[in-house]
Design an enzyme around this catalytic site. Sequence first.
Site, PDB file in Angstrom:
ATOM      1  N   SER A 193       0.840  -1.193   0.000  1.00  0.00           N
ATOM      2  CA  SER A 193       0.000   0.000   0.000  1.00  0.00           C
ATOM      3  C   SER A 193       0.880   1.249   0.000  1.00  0.00           C
ATOM      4  O   SER A 193       1.698   1.422  -0.903  1.00  0.00           O
ATOM      5  CB  SER A 193      -0.957  -0.044   1.192  1.00  0.00           C
ATOM      6  OG  SER A 193      -1.939   0.960   1.094  1.00  0.00           O
ATOM      7  N   GLU A 328      -8.723  -4.640  -5.140  1.00  0.00           N
ATOM      8  CA  GLU A 328      -8.070  -3.597  -4.358  1.00  0.00           C
ATOM      9  C   GLU A 328      -9.080  -2.589  -3.792  1.00  0.00           C
ATOM     10  O   GLU A 328      -8.899  -2.036  -2.709  1.00  0.00           O
ATOM     11  CB  GLU A 328      -7.050  -2.856  -5.225  1.00  0.00           C
ATOM     12  CG  GLU A 328      -5.839  -3.677  -5.634  1.00  0.00           C
ATOM     13  CD  GLU A 328      -4.810  -3.778  -4.528  1.00  0.00           C
ATOM     14  OE1 GLU A 328      -5.055  -3.236  -3.434  1.00  0.00           O
ATOM     15  OE2 GLU A 328      -3.760  -4.403  -4.755  1.00  0.00           O
ATOM     16  N   HIS A 449      -7.615  -5.300  -0.588  1.00  0.00           N
ATOM     17  CA  HIS A 449      -6.358  -4.549  -0.512  1.00  0.00           C
ATOM     18  C   HIS A 449      -5.616  -4.939   0.763  1.00  0.00           C
ATOM     19  O   HIS A 449      -6.179  -4.965   1.845  1.00  0.00           O
ATOM     20  CB  HIS A 449      -6.676  -3.047  -0.498  1.00  0.00           C
ATOM     21  CG  HIS A 449      -5.481  -2.173  -0.329  1.00  0.00           C
ATOM     22  ND1 HIS A 449      -4.531  -2.001  -1.299  1.00  0.00           N
ATOM     23  CD2 HIS A 449      -5.074  -1.397   0.722  1.00  0.00           C
ATOM     24  CE1 HIS A 449      -3.606  -1.162  -0.881  1.00  0.00           C
ATOM     25  NE2 HIS A 449      -3.911  -0.781   0.347  1.00  0.00           N
TER      26      HIS A 449
END
Length: 542
Positions: A193, A328, A449
Amino acid sequence: MSLEKFVTVNTQHGPVKGDRRTTILGMDYINFQGIPYMKAPIGKLRFRAPVEPEKWTETFDATRDCPPFPIYDMMAQKIVGIEDGGRINVFTKELRSTNLYPVLVYIHGGGFQTGSSSPSLYFQPDYLLQKELVIVSFNYRVGAIGFLSLDDPSLDVPGNAGLKDQRMALKWIKENIKNFGGDPDSITLFGTSAGGASVHYHLISEKSKGLFHRAIAMSGTSLNLNWAHHPRRNYAERIARLCGYEGDGSDKSVLEFLENADFEKIVEASENILTDEEKFQEHVVFANGPVVEPYITDHTFIHKSPILMAREAWSKDIDVIFGGTTNEGLLMAFIPDPEKKRISIMEDSTNFTPFVDLNLDKNDPKAKEIGKTLKELYYGATTPTDSYMLPYYYYQGDLQFWHGIQRAILSRIKTGGKGKTFTYYFDILTEQNKFKKMLNCEHLPGVEHGGCIAYIFANFMTKPPAIDSIEFKNIIKVVGIISNFAIYGHTGVDEWEENKSLELPLRCLHLTKDGMQMIDLPETARLKIWDKIYKNVGAIIY
């Protein structure tokens, strides 16, 4: 003969004490936590580039977890942390002086707004320590404290202090890791991330040249422009006003106020400064993050648009892995929206337009046409509703992640360096995926995600996996790929093709719970439409 529980190692700043521990899988290792790598950024240092810590002579106790820099902890739903959070963790199997271990350095995520490297919570190194590696992680400043940016050059607060913290940590690793049994000439940087975006920033910023030798950017790059590269706005003054500031709005008076404000108030204010227009029409996820610095200093980290920096990246000759998960956009389920504005505002197709990335005015006729195209791409003739969120999550996944990931890969290929570029598509879904359950998204397809993290690190939510379980088999698979890359410089997967061509689709290794195989990136058809939109308005794709 039993070994002493405590171990002392010398660093450039002074001796540190670690302790011997055992992983949940039964592997012995030596633990060092919370070693200072920077001076506490207090007072005049709060928003400025990091400074090396003072040397110490007494042995520093590095056996305890260190709190993060000040953050709003979304899990605990409260502000936590300390201002002296610039600490580093080292986990090693033994203190070798020869045949040094390759080093694997992790940068935590959190949207540049929150997060920490805490082993006691999410980043226990137990799985990775099955391999012949030294594992390192660290905290860095986030939110306004890490990314406040002011225009006045006399103040020396151009922004990106958090990324500069990271660079100082990498320098510390390069200079000290040999004393912990790690090889300073074999360092692999990886992150997820915002950590993945950070990895990419280090790949393209000259300030990080030579500090690592391979990289893995997971679910994030510097080209994810709605959260990894921010437009310059008056966020500093907005924060100050919410904290009680009543001055003239000049950079100098705003800075003087914020340097003396309670850090908890700064964190709280930072959570509330985005307008509805920014959050729901422009899809800005957080207010503070990396920016192009407004003037050049001796510590400038981002001197122009990342997409232009990437064209000149120092790292074109080193090997890199990029990738993401199959859904995601499920991250948006984690971002509070109690009034459900996020989906209701999408009934107006214009709000599908990536205004920030394309630098378009909302009244530009092109914006409406682009929004209509994107709404039809994800919803067809239907209307967005909060009872059917899947198309919205796919839209957000492409907007916030996959389009930027693809562009970063193509940009790297275009530089024409000797480095290999690999891509993965993470589709492993087992009981390890605790966050999907927390997001109440178990009924939706795809991996959330950050869903890969639980197969790399142990955490407080997971129990030691049974050796014959599907969870353990996939941990071994994922850790095997990362460790092979870090130790041997290859992935250990013979069929994994590197991406060499600018022609789409990208080829990626599809990781599922039952195996892995090469496929065309499934998002390709949608991302080609995004590319066409960018080209039509003259925006740079890569």
